[in-house]
Design a protein around this motif. Structure first.
Motif, PDB file in Angstrom:
ATOM      1  N   GLU A 215     -44.019   7.300 -11.670  1.00 31.88           N
ATOM      2  CA  GLU A 215     -43.157   6.620 -10.676  1.00 31.88           C
ATOM      3  C   GLU A 215     -41.693   6.814 -11.053  1.00 31.88           C
ATOM      4  OE1 GLU A 215     -43.964   2.422 -10.383  1.00 31.88           O
ATOM      5  OE2 GLU A 215     -42.328   2.072  -8.954  1.00 31.88           O
ATOM      6  N   ASP A 250     -41.940   4.836  -4.824  1.00 33.46           N
ATOM      7  CA  ASP A 250     -41.584   3.450  -4.518  1.00 33.46           C
ATOM      8  C   ASP A 250     -40.393   3.533  -3.571  1.00 33.46           C
ATOM      9  OD1 ASP A 250     -40.167   0.936  -4.677  1.00 33.46           O
ATOM     10  OD2 ASP A 250     -41.385   0.420  -6.417  1.00 33.46           O
ATOM     11  N   HIS A 253     -36.695   2.950  -4.700  1.00 32.69           N
ATOM     12  CA  HIS A 253     -36.163   3.607  -5.899  1.00 32.69           C
ATOM     13  C   HIS A 253     -35.277   4.811  -5.626  1.00 32.69           C
ATOM     14  CE1 HIS A 253     -39.376   1.762  -8.796  1.00 32.69           C
ATOM     15  NE2 HIS A 253     -38.676   0.867  -8.131  1.00 32.69           N
ATOM     16  N   HIS A 277     -45.433   2.619  -3.554  1.00 37.34           N
ATOM     17  CA  HIS A 277     -45.109   1.218  -3.696  1.00 37.34           C
ATOM     18  C   HIS A 277     -44.236   0.902  -2.484  1.00 37.34           C
ATOM     19  CE1 HIS A 277     -45.737   0.462  -8.295  1.00 37.34           C
ATOM     20  NE2 HIS A 277     -46.856   0.524  -7.607  1.00 37.34           N
ATOM     21  N   ASP A 321     -44.999  -3.266  -3.603  1.00 36.26           N
ATOM     22  CA  ASP A 321     -44.295  -3.694  -4.816  1.00 36.26           C
ATOM     23  C   ASP A 321     -43.039  -4.435  -4.373  1.00 36.26           C
ATOM     24  OD1 ASP A 321     -43.264  -4.109  -7.286  1.00 36.26           O
ATOM     25  OD2 ASP A 321     -42.861  -2.015  -7.768  1.00 36.26           O
TER      26      ASP A 321
HETATM   27 MN    MN Z   1     -42.661   0.084  -8.147  1.00 38.95          MN
END
Ligand code: MN
Ligand code: RM4
Ligand code: MN
Length: 424
Positions: A215, A250, A253, A277, A321
């Motif tokens: 990730e 994610d 991010h 995520h 997430d």
């Molecule tokens: Mn995450």
């Protein structure tokens, strides 16, 4: 948990409106050559994983304001996940974070089964020091300059796999906070090499039917450079490790305005997209509820996924997430589950043949309008019907409020400490 009679009574109130909306939407979709029942089936087959850590109230580095009846243990968290799934019928799995969720594996599976839940990817944590830990991660974990510290972080990841095997998980997600706060603090090349060799050690311990998700995240907690800062680094890692290594995206991010759907497309092309995520963000890793800031971007990501859904070998882990700082986490997670499902169904409505034709003719206006037609369709009635026919709630949030669940668990669970900041 949630009394069936409450769900039934709430649904009975809403069924006449749902039926009318459903019939009208069915008629409209029919004009577009779409069978609404096929869309209901798609919605019913959809499922994602809830993060155990998302069931507690989150915080920022400034403060945390706990809510009433917060889960105190992983078993409380699994109860809350059970509520989310029973009302939405779209969140059948839970993703655990170790050591936060460490418990007897048999007790974990027993509790999960009680709610009809299973476990998705395990998440390791080498971004915090634990009380009994020998080597500190202050200056890194899998990339630390000290071999013993790296070995300890590798060992922790192997332990996550071991726990995961006992509870039926099939994947490990590795996200590390390693990086640097100052130019010159670390040698970026050597630090990455240390990362790769640690990841290779973890990969060696991966069972054959498991996958390792790498990730990426642009920054935080490292503010100058982060070892796995972008999808390029994540892809390099996955390619170097082997077939069982994949990239996890994610949504929070990336730098603002980054074209995430194109990253998704590239990773699919490389055969290295492993999962997501989901969350939403405005400025950074805000971990806001999915679809609440930029629902069009969520739709565009799903557009890529639906477009590629028949790609051989594409097997995605869909996880949430998020950090819920000002809302009831159960309500936020239910909203997110439904928004992610909504974007999926909207993407499934896109007329791909027409879109391909407009793309081939370079008709930019009609191509983009064809795409937007999916996004503009109100699919509430499809989602509501899918939930109703699976035994869930037409309106999960209002049904949850009517159930009195939060008040009930507030009486049973100890009051959480409100002092510190942090994610959990
Ligand atoms: Mn995450
Ligand atoms: C990170 C990253 C990881 C999550 C932690 C809690 O920003 O998103 O996936 O495990 O937060
Ligand atoms: Mn994050």
């Amino acid at each position: 948990m949630i009394d069936k009679t409450v769900i039934e009574a709430q649904n009975a109130m809403r069924t006449p409106d749902l039926d009318r909306d459903f019939d009208y939407l069915g008629e409209k979709l029919d004009r577009r050559g779409i069978d609404i029942n096929q869309m209901v089936d798609r919605a019913k087959e959809f499922g994602l994983a809830v993060p155990s850590w998302g069931t507690g109230t989150g915080g920022t580095r400034f403060a945390r304001f706990p809510g009433p009846g917060e889960p105190a243990t992983i078993f409380d968290k699994l109860d809350d996940c059970g509520v989310i799934h029973s009302l939405t019928q779209a969140a059948p799995t839970v993703s655990l974070h170790i050591p936060w969720d460490k418990a007897d594996p048999q007790d974990l599976t027993a509790k999960a089964h009680q709610h009809g839940l299973a476990f998705d990817a395990m998440n390791s944590n080498s971004f915090q020091d634990q009380p009994d830990q020998i080597h500190s991660y202050k200056f890194g974990s899998l990339t630390h300059t000290d071999a013993a510290t790296r070995a300890q972080a590798v060992e922790h990841n192997l332990e996550c796999i071991e726990i995961g095997q006992k509870i039926g998980s099939k994947a490990l997600t590795v996200w590390i906070g390693d990086g640097a706060n100052f130019p010159g603090q670390t040698h970026m090349g050597r630090q990455f090499e240390r990362y790769l060799s640690s990841m290779k050690e973890i990969y060696k311990g991966l069972p054959d039917n498991w996958r390792l998700f790498s990730e990426h995240k642009i920054y935080e907690p490292a503010f100058y450079s982060t070892v796995v800062q972008d999808w390029g680094t994540s892809l390099l890692t996955a390619q170097e490790l082997g077939d069982k290594a994949m990239c996890l995206v994610d949504l929070g991010h990336h730098a603002p305005n980054v074209n995430i759907e194109m990253i998704v497309s590239r990773l699919i092309h490389a055969g290295k997209l492993g999962g997501f995520h989901f969350n939403d963000s405005k400025y950074g890793d805000d971990d806001l509820d999915s679809g609440t800031i930029d629902p069009y971007r969520l739709f565009l990501v799903w557009n890529e996924l639906v477009d590629a859904e028949n790609t051989p070998g594409l097997d995605l882990a869909h996880m949430i997430d998020q950090s819920h700082n000002v809302t009831d986490p159960i309500e936020s997670l239910m909203i997110s589950t439904m928004e992610i499902q909504r974007a999926y169904i909207q993407a499934a409505l896109v007329d791909r043949e027409a879109l391909a034709g407009y793309q081939a003719d370079n008709d930019a206006l009609m191509a983009s309008a064809t795409l937007r037609a999916g996004f503009r369709t109100d699919v509430d009635a499809i989602l509501g019907r899918a939930r109703l026919s699976s035994g869930g709630a037409i309106d999960p949030v209002m049904t949850f409020r009517a159930s009195g669940y939060r008040a009930k668990v507030s009486d049973e669970r100890p009051i959480a400490n409100g002092a510190g900041g942090g994610i959990v």
